[in-house]
Design an enzyme around this catalytic site. Structure first.
Site, PDB file in Angstrom:
ATOM      1  N   LYS A 134       0.836  -1.200   0.000  1.00 35.62           N
ATOM      2  CA  LYS A 134       0.000   0.000   0.000  1.00 35.62           C
ATOM      3  C   LYS A 134       0.873   1.254   0.000  1.00 35.62           C
ATOM      4  O   LYS A 134       0.556   2.244  -0.668  1.00 35.62           O
ATOM      5  CB  LYS A 134      -0.918   0.013   1.230  1.00 35.62           C
ATOM      6  CG  LYS A 134      -2.065  -0.974   1.168  1.00 35.62           C
ATOM      7  CD  LYS A 134      -2.907  -0.866   2.438  1.00 35.62           C
ATOM      8  CE  LYS A 134      -4.120  -1.774   2.411  1.00 35.62           C
ATOM      9  NZ  LYS A 134      -4.940  -1.622   3.638  1.00 35.62           N
ATOM     10  N   SER A 138      -1.686   1.651   6.576  1.00 35.97           N
ATOM     11  CA  SER A 138      -1.920   0.692   7.647  1.00 35.97           C
ATOM     12  C   SER A 138      -2.779  -0.438   7.106  1.00 35.97           C
ATOM     13  O   SER A 138      -3.551  -0.245   6.165  1.00 35.97           O
ATOM     14  CB  SER A 138      -2.622   1.388   8.819  1.00 35.97           C
ATOM     15  OG  SER A 138      -2.736   0.527   9.920  1.00 35.97           O
ATOM     16  N   ASP A 139      -2.623  -1.610   7.707  1.00 38.85           N
ATOM     17  CA  ASP A 139      -3.472  -2.739   7.333  1.00 38.85           C
ATOM     18  C   ASP A 139      -3.734  -3.568   8.581  1.00 38.85           C
ATOM     19  O   ASP A 139      -2.828  -3.779   9.391  1.00 38.85           O
ATOM     20  CB  ASP A 139      -2.823  -3.598   6.250  1.00 38.85           C
ATOM     21  CG  ASP A 139      -3.825  -4.575   5.648  1.00 38.85           C
ATOM     22  OD1 ASP A 139      -4.777  -4.110   4.989  1.00 38.85           O
ATOM     23  OD2 ASP A 139      -3.674  -5.789   5.860  1.00 38.85           O
ATOM     24  N   THR A 140      -4.955  -4.024   8.728  1.00 34.55           N
ATOM     25  CA  THR A 140      -5.350  -4.815   9.898  1.00 34.55           C
ATOM     26  C   THR A 140      -5.896  -6.153   9.440  1.00 34.55           C
ATOM     27  O   THR A 140      -6.648  -6.224   8.470  1.00 34.55           O
ATOM     28  CB  THR A 140      -6.435  -4.074  10.714  1.00 34.55           C
ATOM     29  OG1 THR A 140      -5.916  -2.814  11.138  1.00 34.55           O
ATOM     30  CG2 THR A 140      -6.863  -4.874  11.931  1.00 34.55           C
ATOM     31  N   ALA A 157      -0.440  -3.596  10.932  1.00 40.85           N
ATOM     32  CA  ALA A 157       0.862  -3.125  10.453  1.00 40.85           C
ATOM     33  C   ALA A 157       0.738  -1.661  10.073  1.00 40.85           C
ATOM     34  O   ALA A 157      -0.301  -1.227   9.572  1.00 40.85           O
ATOM     35  CB  ALA A 157       1.307  -3.950   9.247  1.00 40.85           C
TER      36      ALA A 157
END
EC number: 3.6.1.9
Length: 200
Positions: free
Chosen positions: A59, A80-82, A117
């Site tokens: 991303k 960000s990634d969840t 992250a």
């Protein structure tokens, strides 16, 4: 030092959390031709930890290219990634209501991990952090799952729930970062932004 940040995320929760930190930001959202969902494909045998960090870095790469294409000023970019995982199984965003109900049933009465992250990208490189939290759900009855899914809240959320919404009643215990579970761990994010020279 800089005071401008680009947020490459459509998540209203991440916007709220960034505002909570007192950070001034501009949105840097994907162009119509970009396939943001393709970045989130899971590779065979990939661990949840590796997956969420890889997607977050991808991303950031895409956002750097977007910033360059648009001729925008050279300011840091936050991505960000969840993901939610139970054992080694990655529970991403549910495809539909039936998928959401199945995810919630699998989390009922168990402890699962929520991994978020964070990447801050600058022209000098990328800085990364990973927040790991453990969430324990009480046993959830089938009618409760049905009502929650009917509310529409689980759709578009990793693991089919938002801890800051109605699903809070299912949460028996949290070990980790509440803001990380929401989608942007503020402790780690603030540290990365300061390392990147952001003033707030």
């Amino acid at each position: 030092m800089t005071s401008i940040l680009y947020l490459a995320s459509q998540s209203p929760r991440r916007r709220e959390l960034l505002t909570q930190l007192g950070v001034t930001y501009e949105l840097l959202l994907a162009d119509a031709g970009e396939d943001a969902e393709a970045l989130e494909a899971v590779r065979p045998g990939e661990s949840p930890d590796d997956y969420v960090q890889r997607v977050c870095a991808l991303k950031a790469d895409a956002a750097l290219q977007r910033r360059a294409r648009r001729g925008l000023p050279d300011a840091p970019i936050l991505t960000s990634d969840t993901t939610v995982c139970r054992g080694g199984d990655i529970l991403g965003k549910p495809a539909d209501a039936r998928d959401a109900a199945a995810m919630l049933a699998s989390l009922s009465g168990t402890t699962h991990r929520v991994l978020t992250a964070v990447t801050v990208a600058t022209s000098a490189g990328q800085r990364h952090a990973l927040s790991i939290s453990h969430v324990t759900f009480r046993p959830i009855l089938a009618p409760e799952i049905e009502r929650y899914v009917a509310s529409g809240e689980p759709l578009g959320k990793a693991g089919a729930y938002g801890i800051q919404g109605r699903a809070a009643e299912f949460v028996e215990r949290i070990d980790g970062s509440y803001s990380g579970i929401m989608g942007l761990p503020l402790f780690e994010t603030a540290a990365l932004l300061r390392e990147a020279g952001l003033h707030f």
